[in-house]
Scaffold this motif. Structure first.
Motif, short mmCIF file in Angstrom:
data_model
loop_
_atom_site.label_atom_id
_atom_site.label_comp_id
_atom_site.label_asym_id
_atom_site.label_seq_id
_atom_site.Cartn_x
_atom_site.Cartn_y
_atom_site.Cartn_z
N GLU A 143 -48.26 -14.11 21.93
CA GLU A 143 -48.05 -15.23 21.01
C GLU A 143 -46.58 -15.38 20.63
OE1 GLU A 143 -50.29 -16.15 16.99
OE2 GLU A 143 -51.56 -15.77 18.74
N ASP A 144 -45.92 -14.23 20.40
CA ASP A 144 -44.50 -14.25 20.03
C ASP A 144 -43.59 -14.21 21.25
OD1 ASP A 144 -45.19 -14.32 17.44
OD2 ASP A 144 -44.85 -12.17 17.06
N ARG A 161 -46.30 -18.93 30.40
CA ARG A 161 -46.52 -18.88 31.85
C ARG A 161 -45.74 -17.69 32.45
NH1 ARG A 161 -44.62 -21.50 36.59
NH2 ARG A 161 -42.91 -22.44 35.45
N GLN A 162 -44.47 -17.58 32.02
CA GLN A 162 -43.65 -16.47 32.51
C GLN A 162 -44.16 -15.14 31.97
OE1 GLN A 162 -41.30 -16.51 34.78
NE2 GLN A 162 -41.19 -18.74 34.99
N TRP A 163 -44.60 -15.14 30.69
CA TRP A 163 -45.12 -13.91 30.08
C TRP A 163 -46.32 -13.41 30.88
CZ3 TRP A 163 -49.07 -11.23 27.97
CH2 TRP A 163 -48.76 -10.19 27.09
N ASP A 164 -47.22 -14.32 31.21
CA ASP A 164 -48.44 -13.95 31.96
C ASP A 164 -48.08 -13.42 33.35
OD1 ASP A 164 -50.01 -14.70 29.84
OD2 ASP A 164 -50.44 -16.71 30.62
N ARG A 165 -47.10 -14.08 33.97
CA ARG A 165 -46.69 -13.64 35.30
C ARG A 165 -46.17 -12.19 35.24
NH1 ARG A 165 -42.04 -13.02 37.75
NH2 ARG A 165 -40.85 -13.90 36.02
N LEU A 166 -45.34 -11.92 34.22
CA LEU A 166 -44.78 -10.58 34.08
C LEU A 166 -45.87 -9.56 33.78
CD1 LEU A 166 -41.62 -11.56 32.00
CD2 LEU A 166 -41.60 -10.52 34.28
N ASN A 167 -46.78 -9.95 32.91
CA ASN A 167 -47.86 -9.04 32.54
C ASN A 167 -48.69 -8.66 33.77
OD1 ASN A 167 -49.05 -7.64 30.39
ND2 ASN A 167 -50.79 -9.04 30.46
N GLY A 168 -48.81 -9.60 34.68
CA GLY A 168 -49.57 -9.37 35.90
C GLY A 168 -48.88 -8.39 36.85
N LEU A 169 -47.62 -8.08 36.60
CA LEU A 169 -46.89 -7.15 37.48
C LEU A 169 -47.03 -5.70 37.04
CD1 LEU A 169 -43.51 -9.11 37.95
CD2 LEU A 169 -45.48 -9.04 39.49
N LEU A 170 -47.57 -5.51 35.82
CA LEU A 170 -47.64 -4.14 35.30
C LEU A 170 -48.76 -3.36 35.96
CD1 LEU A 170 -47.17 -4.64 31.45
CD2 LEU A 170 -45.49 -3.91 33.15
N TYR A 171 -48.44 -2.14 36.29
CA TYR A 171 -49.44 -1.23 36.82
C TYR A 171 -49.41 -0.06 35.84
CZ TYR A 171 -52.06 1.32 40.36
OH TYR A 171 -53.03 2.02 41.02
N HIS A 172 -50.42 -0.08 34.91
CA HIS A 172 -50.26 0.72 33.70
C HIS A 172 -50.10 2.22 33.92
CE1 HIS A 172 -50.05 -2.24 30.58
NE2 HIS A 172 -50.85 -2.99 31.34
N THR A 173 -50.67 2.74 34.99
CA THR A 173 -50.52 4.20 35.18
C THR A 173 -49.08 4.55 35.57
OG1 THR A 173 -51.28 3.93 37.44
CG2 THR A 173 -52.93 4.63 35.82
N LYS A 174 -48.31 3.55 35.99
CA LYS A 174 -46.92 3.82 36.38
C LYS A 174 -45.92 3.53 35.25
CE LYS A 174 -47.74 3.48 41.30
NZ LYS A 174 -47.31 3.06 42.61
N VAL A 175 -46.40 2.93 34.16
CA VAL A 175 -45.50 2.58 33.06
C VAL A 175 -45.12 3.85 32.30
CG1 VAL A 175 -45.37 1.42 30.82
CG2 VAL A 175 -46.34 0.21 32.80
N VAL A 176 -43.81 4.11 32.19
CA VAL A 176 -43.37 5.30 31.45
C VAL A 176 -42.58 4.92 30.20
CG1 VAL A 176 -43.41 6.87 33.42
CG2 VAL A 176 -41.35 5.52 32.97
N PRO A 200 -32.87 -7.53 16.42
CA PRO A 200 -32.30 -8.89 16.51
C PRO A 200 -31.55 -9.09 17.82
CG PRO A 200 -30.99 -7.52 15.03
CD PRO A 200 -32.17 -6.69 15.44
N ASP A 201 -31.33 -8.00 18.56
CA ASP A 201 -30.56 -8.10 19.80
C ASP A 201 -31.44 -8.20 21.04
OD1 ASP A 201 -28.21 -7.89 18.34
OD2 ASP A 201 -28.32 -5.70 18.35
N TYR A 202 -32.74 -8.22 20.83
CA TYR A 202 -33.64 -8.31 21.98
C TYR A 202 -34.37 -9.65 21.93
CZ TYR A 202 -36.96 -6.82 25.56
OH TYR A 202 -37.70 -6.74 26.71
N GLY A 203 -34.27 -10.41 22.99
CA GLY A 203 -34.79 -11.79 22.97
C GLY A 203 -36.25 -11.89 23.34
N LYS A 204 -36.64 -13.09 23.74
CA LYS A 204 -38.05 -13.31 24.09
C LYS A 204 -38.16 -13.94 25.48
CE LYS A 204 -38.22 -17.84 21.86
NZ LYS A 204 -38.89 -18.75 20.98
N ILE A 205 -39.38 -13.92 26.01
CA ILE A 205 -39.65 -14.56 27.29
C ILE A 205 -39.73 -16.07 27.04
CG2 ILE A 205 -41.30 -14.66 29.21
CD1 ILE A 205 -39.75 -11.95 28.84
#
Ligand code: NAD
Length: 469
Positions: free
Chosen positions: A324-325, A301-316, A292-297
């Protein structure tokens, strides 16, 4: 002509001009100038917010999924604090300030009078949509101005409750909310207000400044940028991890002064990442989606922009979400390089890139080669590292051994430098930013030094050279 905006009536430029004219007249009439009037308005505003505190919380939850604690600590409570601080100090701030007078003005006294600009425009962003219009408004009221308030269209619930509160408190001539998107804002910024206070992105900041320049309207721009967080090897890593994770993932990373990226010394980088991951779990549980303490984007439009910044091999850590949520997991990326996509623009979301360094000089050079950041954070126990960074990097404001919290002091001016903004506010700095500081020299009529009057001669030149050297 009036245009439709999601059911609301949006004004055309003539209607806006009429509002501004009426506001200017109101200030010129002196109606807003007495300290008693200003105190009354601040008190009224505070009571109206208190009455609707629950509704404000609900609106913040609907638009951004903010927990009650976050909504109170970072938006509502902050506004109460600002009002209380202004009410406590306003009498002192508003008094003409006597300053020293140089000997060359013998027989004079000097004063600075703080006077309201007149009709002011306050444009707010979506991330702290309540606080970031109310806080400047407190400055505007304290300084005796009228105001047009334009909240973000991306947080419609909050925008509506702001409009309701302000309509309930104030006569429309004095303070009015105009809701809507780009179209209304574009009309507003081309109208000759006496001051524009804008909080938002660098790109829109440029549009605002260009439009204001057409009417020579002064602007205060509270913008963004990439705020670095440097973690030296001589650091209490447990504390650093907790404070960085808190500052980054607060409001789901949608905080202008969030640490945008971490620059970690090679000796402690891996340990820091482990501890930051532990902190994410300690704060938000095994699945932050359920917290309940973590919000949402704010939107897809912002969600897609953020998703586009991920470089999955670097995600730890994190890297997942639910479009949708509007859920986007607290994410850490390791092994990030300066030229990666995530390092190009302000992230403004829950992605923390971690870069490694072993030479502080190179870090300083790299940060200085980029636009001046709104904030900078440094974690170190080493005084000489602290002094080097503070003396050699220009940034809006920041913390040593913490993140974000410099913003929560009425005694510290809050604002950017270079492309992260111009002008500052909070506490007395808000009062000053919304006031024209009028200089007045009061000369005695009992003595008359005719030294500066022609005709000039050798004697007068000698005298003037004695006074001015
Ligand atoms: P934004 O610039 O997109 O929008 C801010 C306001 O500008 C909104 O009210 C919007 O209606 C208006 N606007 C948008 N496009 C416009 C246009 N073309 N012409 C005229 N007006 C326009 O910013 P945002 O996305 O709401 O907020 C995020 C940005 O704000 C981030 O860059 C963040 O760093 C910055 N920010 C800065 C501070 C600060 O205090 N320095 C605080 C919060 C956010």
């Amino acid at each position: 002509m009036e245009l439709e905006w999601e059911g609301e009536l949006m004004m055309d430029s003539q209607s806006v001009q009429e509002i501004v004219n009426r506001q200017k007249q109101m200030v010129q009439s002196g109606a807003t100038k007495s300290v008693a009037f200003r105190l009354k308005q601040l008190e009224t505003l505070k009571s109206a917010i208190k009455e609707r505190e629950k509704l404000v919380m609900e609106a913040l939850f609907a638009d951004l999924g903010k927990s009650e604690f976050e909504a109170y600590a970072t938006e509502i409570g902050t506004v109460y604090d600002s009002i209380s601080h202004a009410m406590k100090n306003l009498k002192k701030w508003a008094k003409p300030q006597r300053v020293r007078t140089p000997i060359v003005h013998f027989g004079s006294t000097s004063y600075i009078y703080s006077e309201p600009y007149g009709s002011t425009l306050i444009i707010g962003p979506f991330n702290y949509p309540f606080m970031l219009v109310m806080d400047p408004l407190i400055g505007a009221i304290s300084a005796g101005n009228c105001a047009v308030v334009k909240p973000s269209e991306y947080t419609p619930h909050v925008s509506a409750i702001i409009a309701e509160i302000l309509a309930d408190c104030f006569d429309e001539t004095y303070i009015i909310t105009l809701e809507g998107g780009k179209e209304i804002t574009s009309i507003l910024i081309h109208t000759p207000f006496d001051l524009i206070f804008f909080t938002g992105s660098i790109g829109v900041g440029k549009i605002v400044m260009e439009a204001a320049a057409g009417n020579l309207v002064p602007v205060i721009l509270e913008l963004g940028g990439k705020s670095p967080c440097i973690v030296d090897r001589e650091t209490n890593l447990d504390l650093a991890a907790g404070r960085i994770v808190w500052g980054k993932f607060l409001n789901t990373g949608q905080t202008c002064v969030a640490p945008d990226y971490v620059l970690a010394h090679r000796d402690i980088k891996e340990a820091l990442i482990v501890k930051m991951k532990e902190q994410i779990t300690a704060f938000y549980g095994a699945d932050p989606k359920d917290s309940p303490d973590y919000g949402k984007i704010v939107n897809t439009r912002q969600w897609d922009r953020l998703n586009g910044l991920l470089y999955h091999t670097k995600v730890v850590a994190g890297g997942n979400g639910d479009r949708e949520d509007l859920y986007f997991a607290p994410t850490i990326m390791n092994g990030v390089e300066w030229n990666d996509k995530v390092m190009e623009e302000e992230i403004f979301g829950p992605i923390m890139p971690v870069l490694e360094y072993d030479d502080l000089s190179l870090v300083i050079d790299k940060v200085n080669a980029r636009p001046k950041p709104l904030a900078l954070y440094l974690f170190t126990e080493n005084k000489s590292v602290e002094n080097r960074v503070l003396e050699s990097v220009s940034f809006g404001g920041g913390c040593v051994n913490d993140t974000v919290l410099h913003l929560v002091s009425p005694y510290l001016p809050f604002g950017g430098v270079g492309s992260s903004g111009m002008g500052s506010y909070h506490g007395k700095h808000s009062f000053d930013s919304f006031s024209h500081r009028k200089s007045v020299l009061k000369k005695s009529t009992r003595i008359n030094l005719d030294l500066i009057f022609p005709p000039y001669n050798e004697r007068k030149l000698k005298w003037i050279k004695k006074f001015m050297k």
